[in-house]
Design an enzyme around this catalytic site. Structure first.
Site, mmCIF file in Angstrom:
data_model
loop_
_atom_site.group_PDB
_atom_site.id
_atom_site.type_symbol
_atom_site.label_atom_id
_atom_site.label_comp_id
_atom_site.label_asym_id
_atom_site.label_seq_id
_atom_site.Cartn_x
_atom_site.Cartn_y
_atom_site.Cartn_z
ATOM 1 N N ASP A 1 0.857 -1.191 0.000
ATOM 2 C CA ASP A 1 0.000 0.000 0.000
ATOM 3 C C ASP A 1 0.888 1.234 0.000
ATOM 4 O O ASP A 1 1.795 1.347 0.829
ATOM 5 C CB ASP A 1 -0.930 0.022 1.218
ATOM 6 N N ASP B 1 -39.173 8.149 -24.199
ATOM 7 C CA ASP B 1 -38.904 6.713 -24.319
ATOM 8 C C ASP B 1 -40.143 6.002 -24.845
ATOM 9 O O ASP B 1 -41.222 6.604 -24.980
ATOM 10 C CB ASP B 1 -38.467 6.127 -22.971
ATOM 11 N N GLY C 1 -42.732 7.811 -27.051
ATOM 12 C CA GLY C 1 -42.401 7.903 -28.463
ATOM 13 C C GLY C 1 -41.178 7.075 -28.805
ATOM 14 O O GLY C 1 -40.454 6.587 -27.932
ATOM 15 N N ASP C 2 -40.955 6.911 -30.107
ATOM 16 C CA ASP C 2 -39.811 6.174 -30.642
ATOM 17 C C ASP C 2 -38.853 7.183 -31.248
ATOM 18 O O ASP C 2 -39.211 7.905 -32.183
ATOM 19 C CB ASP C 2 -40.303 5.181 -31.702
ATOM 20 N N PHE C 3 -37.631 7.273 -30.734
ATOM 21 C CA PHE C 3 -36.734 8.325 -31.215
ATOM 22 C C PHE C 3 -36.230 8.088 -32.633
ATOM 23 O O PHE C 3 -35.579 8.951 -33.210
ATOM 24 C CB PHE C 3 -35.567 8.593 -30.248
ATOM 25 N N ARG D 1 -26.072 5.626 -22.356
ATOM 26 C CA ARG D 1 -26.101 4.171 -22.567
ATOM 27 C C ARG D 1 -27.109 3.780 -23.651
ATOM 28 O O ARG D 1 -27.835 2.806 -23.509
ATOM 29 C CB ARG D 1 -26.452 3.431 -21.276
#
Length: 624
Positions: free
Chosen positions: A88, A480, A506-508, A523
């Site tokens: 250490d 989303d 919604g769908d991007f 992500r």
């Protein structure tokens, strides 16, 4: 080639280094030592004020690291290595101990304190000799420390921040690495340079000489050696038949030299040579501890997943410590099976076992109970019920592609979520991960210039809440799929302001994107192939006004330069397998993400770390 003769005496020992530090590994490897790396799980939370000196703190920390590895290996493999080495390193100035900085501001405070001054670097080292007697682990410990004095030049604030922004200080004691860019900060060094790097090799070899080469009567060195003796002074340390199993380096060393007093000592045996009894000695390869741990690793994961699925940690958080029979009754399981599961969890460091029964460790209370503020329980259950089945068919995916593996696991190719239950499992997993990293993502850059943001694929809104908390003027939209938005309400925190956050289904890829100054993709991009990523970024670019921005957070890809910690390197190495099984996407490096943003009209592209898991890229929309 073995550079130091005394290190050569360890060639036929199973030696373990209880450290993930690549610098220690390099120092010992360059000296010719063969060893397995088993990073310690000891939590470095000793009370510094309880130690009389900084060196005592460093030595005790090194000792606990090494002993934790020795005990874990003995419990797991029913045998112990011959030698465990622990170390250490700390930096001290004015009696204050500086360890690794927790963030950039902490690194700046450390380096400012060192600026233009002398400080001391201490490395505590322990050499633990292990033996197994009647199935029980016995250890003998030798410890020492080395001190080196280092003087920093007078450095401008601009230079300090330039060094901090390089990322190098973040895994270094005192916030600098003398062997790399940090060497430019140093005016002079008094003492062992390698000690500052992370391991005092010279002192280590002297201690080995004391252990493995006891002085004969009249020996001019004395007990404390100031030099490393020549190879022909060493007694043979290889195992001798009928020797009773004790190591002559640690037990009764007997007489020096040959069988008669005054006889010249025998030469050390080579790769194929003879020992003191004249027996031919084969050069043995190192014990493959790392490979065995990889082969057995799935069992550890399954034990963790099963304990989460049965809510073992919830029961112990509320009522522990409890005996196995009581836990079995509360989780409606067999006593024998529960006992075996609890033993496994204790061996993995997830539970404490005492005479009173089993209880949660701090990490289990924090991350493995189902309703904790920082819970990863949902991620464990999702991995067990969903990802585990996919990885079972990895061979099929490698041969024939992801669709065949998904089909074999019972997943329909045309549906992202197979049922409402699957949707909730996924959301719980993402919620836990997002809460773990949301603050790091939200504060990686100063986003106070933006007044509106849209988190595309924002799931439960964990990142949106952190953005709204950090920037009170910011209005955040979570965009989303309808299946996700339908269940998002169940994940909203009690007692937090929500008037700045709205959820829009919604769908991007197909629906109109909500208007915002800042678009966030956390992500998301790794799930999609290049053509879909270009399509999405084109849509964002067309919606983003000049001066607006896009913030992308992704796991650091394999080729990024800061592959320091072994655990982080393993995580990066497994990312492509997850992409192969779960879809057509792939991990991308921060540099590649930056190139993507520039290609779609974003300029002033900057990169910053967000904790240990993610890298964040921010780009600003240029004027047309």
């Amino acid at each position: 080639m073995v550079l130091c003769p005394v290190i050569g005496k360890l060639l036929h020992k199973h030696v373990v280094l209880a450290s993930a530090s690549p610098r220690r590994q390099e120092i010992l490897s360059n000296a010719g030592l063969r060893f397995e790396v088993v990073p310690s799980r000891f939590k470095e939370k000793l009370c510094k004020a309880s130690f009389p000196t900084p060196s005592a703190y460093a030595v005790e920390t090194a000792k606990q690291k090494a002993l934790e590895v020795a005990r874990r290996m003995h419990q797991k493999d029913l045998r112990a290595p011959d030698v465990v080495i622990g170390a250490d390193t700390i930096v001290t100035i004015g009696g204050l101990i500086l360890e690794k900085p927790v963030d950039k501001q902490d690194a700046y405070r450390m380096l400012s304190r060192l600026n233009g001054k002398e400080h001391s670097v201490f490395t505590g080292v322990v050499i633990v000799h292990c033996s197994d007697r009647d199935g029980r682990l016995h250890t003998e410990v030798l410890d020492f420390y080395e001190e080196t004095t280092v003087k920093f030049s007078e450095l401008s604030e601009e230079l300090l921040w330039e060094y901090i922004d390089s990322g190098e200080p973040m895994d270094k004691a005192g916030g600098y690495g003398i062997q790399a860019l940090g060497g430019m900060l140093v005016e002079h060094v008094r003492g062992d340079f390698l000690n500052v790097v992370g391991f005092p090799l010279n002192h280590f070899c002297k201690k080995l000489a004391q252990l493995y080469c006891p002085p004969c009567p009249g020996d001019a060195w004395g007990a404390e050696r100031d030099s490393i003796p020549a190879v022909d002074t060493f007694e043979d340390l290889s195992d001798v038949e009928g020797g009773g199993g004790s190591d002559p380096a640690w037990g009764d060393r007997g007489s020096c030299g040959g069988e008669e007093a005054g006889a010249a000592p025998p030469p050390a045996p080579g790769p194929r040579d003879t020992d003191l009894n004249g027996a031919v000695e084969e050069k043995r390869p190192p014990f493959p501890t790392g490979l065995l741990e990889l082969m057995e690793g799935f069992k550890a994961s399954k034990a963790l997943f099963t304990a989460c699925k049965l809510n073992v940690f919830d029961v112990l958080r509320d009522q522990g410590p409890l005996k196995a029979v009581d836990i079995a009754r509360k989780i409606n399981a067999s006593v024998r099976g529960t006992g075996r599961l609890l033993e496994a969890c204790a061996a993995l460091g997830l539970l404490h076992k005492t005479d009173a029964g089993y209880s949660n460790t701090e990490a289990a209370d924090l991350h493995l109970v189902s309703d904790g503020a920082h819970s990863l329980h949902g991620l464990a259950v999702y991995n067990d019920s969903h990802v585990w089945d996919l990885f079972t068919h990895l061979d099929l995916a490698a041969r024939d592609g992801a669709e065949q593996a998904r089909g074999a696991a019972g997943m329909k190719a045309d549906r992202l979520f197979q049922s409402a239950e699957t949707t909730l499992l996924f959301m719980r997993a993402m919620h836990g991960l997002s809460k773990l990293t949301a603050r790091d993502v939200a504060t990686a850059f100063d986003l106070s210039r933006f007044t509106s943001a849209c988190d595309l694929g924002g799931c439960t809104g964990a990142l949106a809440h952190e953005l709204a908390r950090e920037y009170p003027r910011l209005q955040v939209t979570v965009f989303d799929l309808p299946d996700i938005i339908e269940h998002a309400r169940a994940f909203q925190p009690d007692g937090q302001r929500t008037e700045h956050i709205r959820f829009v289904p919604g769908d991007f890829f197909t629906d109109a994107l909500p208007r915002a100054q800042l678009y966030v993709l956390s992500r998301v991009l790794h799930d999609w192939p290049d053509d879909r990523v270009h399509h999405l970024l084109t849509r964002i670019s067309s919606c983003c006004e000049p001066g607006g921005g896009v913030l992308v957070a992704e796991a650091a890809a394999m080729e990024e330069e800061e592959a320091a910690a072994a655990a982080a390197a393993r995580r990066r190495g497994l990312q492509p397998l997850g992409a192969l099984l779960l879809g057509a996407g792939r991990p991308r490096s921060a540099r590649e993400l930056g190139q993507l943003l520039r290609r779609h009209g974003f300029r002033d592209v900057r990169v910053a770390p967000a904790g240990d898991l993610l890298r964040v890229v921010l780009g600003t929309r240029a004027a047309p």
